[in-house]
Design a protein around this motif. Structure first.
Motif, PDB file in Angstrom:
ATOM      1  N   PHE A   1       0.831  -1.204   0.000  1.00  0.00           N
ATOM      2  CA  PHE A   1       0.000   0.000   0.000  1.00  0.00           C
ATOM      3  C   PHE A   1       0.869   1.259   0.000  1.00  0.00           C
ATOM      4  CE2 PHE A   1      -1.849   3.469   2.484  1.00  0.00           C
ATOM      5  CZ  PHE A   1      -2.942   3.771   1.688  1.00  0.00           C
ATOM      6  N   TYR A   2       1.925   1.260   0.819  1.00  0.00           N
ATOM      7  CA  TYR A   2       2.798   2.427   0.928  1.00  0.00           C
ATOM      8  C   TYR A   2       3.382   2.802  -0.424  1.00  0.00           C
ATOM      9  CZ  TYR A   2       6.936   5.208   2.048  1.00  0.00           C
ATOM     10  OH  TYR A   2       7.902   6.193   2.065  1.00  0.00           O
TER      11      TYR A   2
ATOM     12  N   LEU B   1      -1.838   5.742   5.196  1.00  0.00           N
ATOM     13  CA  LEU B   1      -0.481   6.002   4.733  1.00  0.00           C
ATOM     14  C   LEU B   1       0.385   6.538   5.873  1.00  0.00           C
ATOM     15  CD1 LEU B   1       1.596   6.170   2.445  1.00  0.00           C
ATOM     16  CD2 LEU B   1       0.703   8.444   1.901  1.00  0.00           C
ATOM     17  N   GLN B   2      -0.163   7.416   6.692  1.00  0.00           N
ATOM     18  CA  GLN B   2       0.611   7.959   7.815  1.00  0.00           C
ATOM     19  C   GLN B   2       1.026   6.848   8.771  1.00  0.00           C
ATOM     20  OE1 GLN B   2      -1.493  11.191   9.731  1.00  0.00           O
ATOM     21  NE2 GLN B   2      -2.125  12.064   7.766  1.00  0.00           N
ATOM     22  N   HIS B   3       0.064   5.965   9.103  1.00  0.00           N
ATOM     23  CA  HIS B   3       0.372   4.866  10.031  1.00  0.00           C
ATOM     24  C   HIS B   3       1.310   3.851   9.386  1.00  0.00           C
ATOM     25  CE1 HIS B   3      -2.230   5.872  13.433  1.00  0.00           C
ATOM     26  NE2 HIS B   3      -3.152   6.252  12.556  1.00  0.00           N
ATOM     27  N   ALA B   4       1.088   3.560   8.112  1.00  0.00           N
ATOM     28  CA  ALA B   4       1.928   2.570   7.425  1.00  0.00           C
ATOM     29  C   ALA B   4       3.384   3.023   7.404  1.00  0.00           C
ATOM     30  CB  ALA B   4       1.412   2.347   6.005  1.00  0.00           C
ATOM     31  N   GLU B   5       3.608   4.320   7.152  1.00  0.00           N
ATOM     32  CA  GLU B   5       4.984   4.812   7.101  1.00  0.00           C
ATOM     33  C   GLU B   5       5.651   4.700   8.467  1.00  0.00           C
ATOM     34  OE1 GLU B   5       7.657   8.546   5.464  1.00  0.00           O
ATOM     35  OE2 GLU B   5       5.465   8.681   5.427  1.00  0.00           O
TER      36      GLU B   5
ATOM     37  N   ARG C   1       8.842   2.269   8.951  1.00  0.00           N
ATOM     38  CA  ARG C   1      10.103   2.873   9.376  1.00  0.00           C
ATOM     39  C   ARG C   1      10.609   2.230  10.679  1.00  0.00           C
ATOM     40  NH1 ARG C   1      12.054   7.374   6.916  1.00  0.00           N
ATOM     41  NH2 ARG C   1      10.685   8.451   5.440  1.00  0.00           N
ATOM     42  N   GLN C   2       9.699   1.914  11.581  1.00  0.00           N
ATOM     43  CA  GLN C   2      10.113   1.279  12.833  1.00  0.00           C
ATOM     44  C   GLN C   2      10.671  -0.121  12.580  1.00  0.00           C
ATOM     45  OE1 GLN C   2      10.074   2.926  15.800  1.00  0.00           O
ATOM     46  NE2 GLN C   2      11.260   1.186  16.551  1.00  0.00           N
TER      47      GLN C   2
ATOM     48  N   GLY D   1      12.218   7.833   1.552  1.00  0.00           N
ATOM     49  CA  GLY D   1      11.099   7.068   2.090  1.00  0.00           C
ATOM     50  C   GLY D   1      11.537   5.798   2.779  1.00  0.00           C
ATOM     51  N   VAL D   2      10.552   4.958   3.055  1.00  0.00           N
ATOM     52  CA  VAL D   2      10.776   3.707   3.774  1.00  0.00           C
ATOM     53  C   VAL D   2      11.723   2.804   2.990  1.00  0.00           C
ATOM     54  CG1 VAL D   2       9.648   1.577   4.533  1.00  0.00           C
ATOM     55  CG2 VAL D   2       8.572   3.792   4.965  1.00  0.00           C
TER      56      VAL D   2
END
Length: 298
Positions: A10-11, A66-70, A74-75, A273-274
């Motif tokens: 999705f990201y 998208l905000q949560h997925a990133e 990243r974590q 990005g990720v």
């Protein structure tokens, strides 16, 4: 339970605004990408992507996801880096390279990168800068070493090296190995393609000086330019160091000239990005290798 791979799909679909580009980026297929996102939408009972727009766009729920997925991705990337997972992880990096770098220090970069990341395979594409920049934006390349101006929106950028431009010719073609404007009335210049530096600036400079259409033969292959120069078809204008073996064998000689053009400035680019940690490390390796190459050549 949310599938991390589905979040990654999705990201990148959201970042690249395309199912097909996300498929290319993730080495997958467009139907698989679409199915994973549809499964996410079914799981939450929300529509995340507006498929009726071109390019596709995110719904308000999609923006939130998208905000949560990133944050999640990243974590995870940070955890993997702390555990030194990238060194053990087998992955493929799609690398775009300008031919000048192929002829100078690419092999040293690959050797150094293998020491740091022994399980990375490189899929190498040799192309001109405009094509590689499009491929980066479309997710078809992960990393590119090419000409640049220093800043591109959405891209990380690392200055690699500046190569002065030099004229080269077969021995005896240019009297006293000094190229002046008078020779350019009958000797064509062999250089890079029309849509790559330095064609436009060279053409404008010559047009003003000789007051007629300059003879510039362009080619995307440095090897072809080199062969044409050796065969006395014209004078080559390329980056310093590109023809080193032919100079050592005295098949070509460097010319003195008053024709002065800015150097070719090379940079490493990759999407921000990720998942960019490995690309950042590889870019820094390229900077070190290019710097060492410059010190040994200039």
């Amino acid at each position: 339970m949310i599938n991390v791979k589905s979040l990654e799909v999705f990201y990148w679909t959201a970042r690249l605004s395309s199912f097909s580009r996300a498929a290319e980026k993730l080495n997958s297929t467009q139907p698989t990408i679409s199915q994973r996102i549809s499964a996410l939408e079914d799981q939450f009972g929300r529509q995340f992507i507006n498929r009726s727009t071109k390019p596709i766009s995110l719904t308000p729920d999609g923006q939130l996801l998208l905000q949560h997925a990133e944050l999640i991705l990243r974590q995870i990337a940070r955890l993997e880096k702390d555990l030194d997972a990238p060194q053990r992880m087998h992955q493929s990096i799609r690398l775009g390279v300008s031919e000048t770098i192929v002829h100078t220090w690419l092999s040293r970069f690959l050797e150094t990168s293998h020491q740091r990341y022994p399980n990375i395979d490189f899929e190498i594409t040799v192309d001109i800068t405009p094509s590689m920049m499009n491929a980066l934006h479309d997710g078809e390349l992960d990393l590119a070493f090419m000409l640049g101006s220093g800043e591109v929106e959405g891209m990380a950028c690392y200055h690699l090296i500046n190569y002065p431009l030099h004229f080269y010719a077969a021995p005896g073609l240019v009297p006293q190995n000094r190229l002046g404007m008078e020779q350019l009335n009958h000797l064509p210049i062999l250089t890079y393609p029309r849509n790559a530096y330095p064609y436009s600036q060279l053409r404008e400079l010559l047009f003003r000086q000789i007051n007629t259409h300059p003879r510039i033969f362009t080619n995307s292959s440095l090897s072809t330019i080199e062969r044409m120069a050796i065969d006395r078809i014209g004078v080559a204008l390329v980056a310093q160091g590109a023809f080193s073996p032919s100079l050592e064998r005295k098949m070509l000689v460097a010319l003195e000239s008053d024709i002065d053009l800015p150097p070719m400035r090379f940079f490493a680019f990759h999407l921000l990005g990720v998942g960019a940690d490995v690309l950042e490390d590889l870019s820094r390796i390229a900077v070190k290798v290019a710097t060492a190459a410059a010190l040994s050549s200039f």
